[in-house]
Design a protein around this motif. Structure first.
Motif, PDB file in Angstrom:
ATOM      1  N   THR A 197       0.857  -1.177   0.000  1.00 32.53           N
ATOM      2  CA  THR A 197       0.000   0.000   0.000  1.00 32.53           C
ATOM      3  C   THR A 197       0.901   1.236   0.000  1.00 32.53           C
ATOM      4  OG1 THR A 197      -1.875   1.077   1.098  1.00 32.53           O
ATOM      5  CG2 THR A 197      -0.237   0.077   2.535  1.00 32.53           C
ATOM      6  N   ALA A 198       0.285   2.423   0.060  1.00 39.17           N
ATOM      7  CA  ALA A 198       1.077   3.646   0.043  1.00 39.17           C
ATOM      8  C   ALA A 198       0.571   4.593   1.119  1.00 39.17           C
ATOM      9  CB  ALA A 198       0.990   4.321  -1.321  1.00 39.17           C
ATOM     10  N   ALA A 199       1.473   5.420   1.638  1.00 36.03           N
ATOM     11  CA  ALA A 199       1.110   6.344   2.701  1.00 36.03           C
ATOM     12  C   ALA A 199       0.683   7.698   2.155  1.00 36.03           C
ATOM     13  CB  ALA A 199       2.296   6.525   3.646  1.00 36.03           C
ATOM     14  N   ASP A 200       1.072   8.001   0.912  1.00 36.43           N
ATOM     15  CA  ASP A 200       0.775   9.342   0.408  1.00 36.43           C
ATOM     16  C   ASP A 200       0.234   9.327  -1.023  1.00 36.43           C
ATOM     17  OD1 ASP A 200       3.362   8.626  -0.654  1.00 36.43           O
ATOM     18  OD2 ASP A 200       4.310   9.664   1.019  1.00 36.43           O
ATOM     19  N   VAL A 201       1.096   9.064  -1.997  1.00 35.20           N
ATOM     20  CA  VAL A 201       0.663   9.033  -3.396  1.00 35.20           C
ATOM     21  C   VAL A 201       0.881   7.612  -3.933  1.00 35.20           C
ATOM     22  CG1 VAL A 201       1.302  11.455  -3.739  1.00 35.20           C
ATOM     23  CG2 VAL A 201       2.960   9.663  -4.249  1.00 35.20           C
ATOM     24  N   ILE A 202       0.560   7.389  -5.197  1.00 40.38           N
ATOM     25  CA  ILE A 202       0.732   6.048  -5.764  1.00 40.38           C
ATOM     26  C   ILE A 202       2.214   5.758  -5.983  1.00 40.38           C
ATOM     27  CG2 ILE A 202       0.167   4.536  -7.699  1.00 40.38           C
ATOM     28  CD1 ILE A 202      -2.289   6.152  -8.219  1.00 40.38           C
ATOM     29  N   HIS A 203       2.652   4.607  -5.511  1.00 35.41           N
ATOM     30  CA  HIS A 203       3.997   4.106  -5.803  1.00 35.41           C
ATOM     31  C   HIS A 203       3.857   2.758  -6.504  1.00 35.41           C
ATOM     32  CE1 HIS A 203       5.959   7.096  -3.150  1.00 35.41           C
ATOM     33  NE2 HIS A 203       4.881   6.955  -2.401  1.00 35.41           N
ATOM     34  N   GLY A 204       4.962   2.217  -7.018  1.00 37.05           N
ATOM     35  CA  GLY A 204       4.895   0.937  -7.725  1.00 37.05           C
ATOM     36  C   GLY A 204       5.881  -0.061  -7.142  1.00 37.05           C
ATOM     37  N   PHE A 205       5.365  -1.239  -6.766  1.00 31.70           N
ATOM     38  CA  PHE A 205       6.216  -2.282  -6.190  1.00 31.70           C
ATOM     39  C   PHE A 205       6.594  -3.249  -7.299  1.00 31.70           C
ATOM     40  CE2 PHE A 205       6.582  -6.435  -3.948  1.00 31.70           C
ATOM     41  CZ  PHE A 205       7.615  -6.104  -3.096  1.00 31.70           C
ATOM     42  N   TRP A 206       7.887  -3.365  -7.574  1.00 30.73           N
ATOM     43  CA  TRP A 206       8.300  -4.228  -8.671  1.00 30.73           C
ATOM     44  C   TRP A 206       9.708  -4.742  -8.427  1.00 30.73           C
ATOM     45  CZ3 TRP A 206       9.619  -2.728 -14.408  1.00 30.73           C
ATOM     46  CH2 TRP A 206       9.590  -3.903 -15.189  1.00 30.73           C
ATOM     47  N   ILE A 207       9.831  -6.065  -8.327  1.00 30.10           N
ATOM     48  CA  ILE A 207      11.146  -6.704  -8.266  1.00 30.10           C
ATOM     49  C   ILE A 207      11.238  -7.504  -9.563  1.00 30.10           C
ATOM     50  CG2 ILE A 207      12.703  -8.123  -6.857  1.00 30.10           C
ATOM     51  CD1 ILE A 207      10.588  -7.823  -4.581  1.00 30.10           C
ATOM     52  N   PRO A 208      11.767  -6.896 -10.628  1.00 28.27           N
ATOM     53  CA  PRO A 208      11.649  -7.505 -11.970  1.00 28.27           C
ATOM     54  C   PRO A 208      12.112  -8.954 -12.048  1.00 28.27           C
ATOM     55  CG  PRO A 208      12.557  -5.296 -12.119  1.00 28.27           C
ATOM     56  CD  PRO A 208      12.501  -5.633 -10.656  1.00 28.27           C
ATOM     57  N   ARG A 209      13.164  -9.321 -11.311  1.00 27.67           N
ATOM     58  CA  ARG A 209      13.668 -10.692 -11.436  1.00 27.67           C
ATOM     59  C   ARG A 209      12.807 -11.701 -10.675  1.00 27.67           C
ATOM     60  NH1 ARG A 209      19.485 -11.815 -10.348  1.00 27.67           N
ATOM     61  NH2 ARG A 209      18.894 -13.683 -11.492  1.00 27.67           N
ATOM     62  N   LEU A 210      11.884 -11.200  -9.849  1.00 29.21           N
ATOM     63  CA  LEU A 210      11.018 -12.122  -9.097  1.00 29.21           C
ATOM     64  C   LEU A 210       9.591 -12.176  -9.624  1.00 29.21           C
ATOM     65  CD1 LEU A 210      12.123 -11.660  -5.385  1.00 29.21           C
ATOM     66  CD2 LEU A 210      13.015 -13.196  -7.128  1.00 29.21           C
ATOM     67  N   GLY A 211       9.123 -11.143 -10.289  1.00 26.05           N
ATOM     68  CA  GLY A 211       7.761 -11.219 -10.797  1.00 26.05           C
ATOM     69  C   GLY A 211       7.202  -9.883 -11.210  1.00 26.05           C
ATOM     70  N   GLY A 212       5.870  -9.837 -11.282  1.00 24.83           N
ATOM     71  CA  GLY A 212       5.183  -8.689 -11.866  1.00 24.83           C
ATOM     72  C   GLY A 212       5.172  -7.470 -10.979  1.00 24.83           C
TER      73      GLY A 212
END
Ligand code: HEC
Ligand code: CU
Length: 356
Positions: free
Chosen positions: A181-196
């Protein structure tokens, strides 16, 4: 109207010039290939997977690429064919019939079949990343995006919830559910070598299941433009063997961290100054509980400061305290120009001892 003759070959000179152009283009492409292909490897590449979800994504990517290549080749072949074709005269009714065939066949049936085929392949593959119930409930890690740092929480830790920042340790060789989730604005969670990639939205918890095959370090970086500090929002991701992961968590229990923060009487002044100037935003176990800024209870043991802007080494915390607005322009920690170097050095030295 003047009839143009399509069948006569162009003059030699033009032929030679155009062949030279083609050769030049091929040479340029060949020389650029290593640079272009360099993006296929490394720490942030989906083509270099290190877990089952990422392998599935790579497979989908290759299937899409293959499919797209076939469509491209067929379209180009048809296009070239139109140049070769001799012109025949048809009645308007014949023209309409042929036109209809193209619209129904090429415009409706073909795309429908194509999309169905791709969905039949893509949907089951994507399903494996959903957080469906497992026989043995997986480790849950909560990740909260802030401008411009990461809060990471382990609600299932045995000695009570563990909270850290800008580093994500996870057990290797088993599925892990990430609640983001995010505390303020939209962020993006992405670990490219592990998945989407998954969006981190304020007021909403998104879930994704990822797994790392082997212990290792993986690159991650906020994947949704979130303000001026967006490019300076890296996350250190590390998969540890289960036993090491458990030990890592145990060393970060509240008591262990509070004990660490209280030791060494030489740092009494630093602790006082921390309470006066920093505790309104930062948590250090046993001293303060605010989470406007990153939890600092284990800051000495991190790989980097400022979500990846500088390596953690001796004197690094002092450098951060003095120069953080230069190192990471516009970050949301206020300058401490009112504090002299001595005070900040002492604070930095104390924080660096917080290495569980
Ligand atoms: C108004 C709130 C606020 C105050 C007061 C504040 N900070 Fe911060 N601090 C932050 C924020 C926000 C960040 C995250 C900045 C970023 O990386 O974008 C941060 C980051 C840090 C970091 C880097 C942590 C990491 O994991 O990278 C350290 C170290 C730090 N602060 C120490 C201090 C100290 C010591 C004081 C007191 C002298 C202090 N801060 C006062 C808000 C604050
Ligand atoms: Cu972000």
């Amino acid at each position: 109207m003047r009839e143009r003759n399509h069948s006569a070959p162009p003059p030699r000179r033009i032929q030679r010039a155009s062949r030279r152009r083609v050769n030049l283009a091929a040479l340029t492409l060949l020389l650029a290939a290593p640079i272009l292909l360099a993006g296929c490897g490394g720490d942030h590449s989906i083509l270099n997977p290190a877990g089952p979800a990422a392998r599935d994504i790579r497979l989908i990517w290759f299937v899409m690429l293959g499919f797209g290549t076939v469509v491209f080749v067929v379209v180009i072949a048809l296009w070239l064919y139109t140049f070769k074709k001799r012109y025949v005269t048809r009645t308007p009714a014949q023209e309409r019939r042929i036109g209809r065939r193209w619209i129904i066949g090429g415009g409706i049936i073909l795309p429908t079949l194509t999309v169905i085929a791709l969905l039949m392949f893509g949907v089951p593959t994507g399903k494996r990343m959903l957080t469906l119930p497992l026989d043995e409930p997986p480790e849950v890690i909560e990740v909260i995006g802030h401008q411009w740092w990461w809060e990471v929480r382990y609600p299932g830790a045995e000695g009570g919830e563990v909270v850290t920042a800008n580093q994500l340790m996870m057990p290797a060789g088993e599925p892990v559910d990430f609640h983001v989730t995010a505390a303020d604005v939209i962020h993006g969670f992405w670990i490219p070598r592990l998945g989407g990639k998954i969006d981190m939205l304020p007021g909403r918890i998104n879930r994704i299941r990822l797994e790392a095959d082997e212990p290792g370090v993986f690159g991650a970086q906020c994947a949704e433009l979130c303000g001026v500090g967006h490019a300076h929002m890296k996350l250190h991701v590390e998969a540890l063997p289960r036993a090491e992961f458990d030990a890592w968590l145990a060393a970060r229990s509240d008591e262990a961290l509070a004990e660490l923060a209280a030791q060494n009487a030489a740092f009494d002044t630093a602790r006082d100054n921390f309470t006066r100037f920093c505790s309104g935003c930062h948590q250090v176990a046993g001293i303060s509980a605010s989470n406007i800024g990153p939890n600092l209870s284990d800051v000495g043991g991190r790989e980097a400061l400022g979500a990846g802007v500088m390596a953690m080494e001796e004197g690094a915390v002092y450098q951060w305290l003095r120069n953080h607005q230069t190192l990471k322009p516009s970050n949301l920690m206020p300058r401490h120009d009112d504090l002299d170097n001595e005070t900040l050095r002492d604070l930095g030295a104390w924080l660096e001892t917080l290495t569980p």
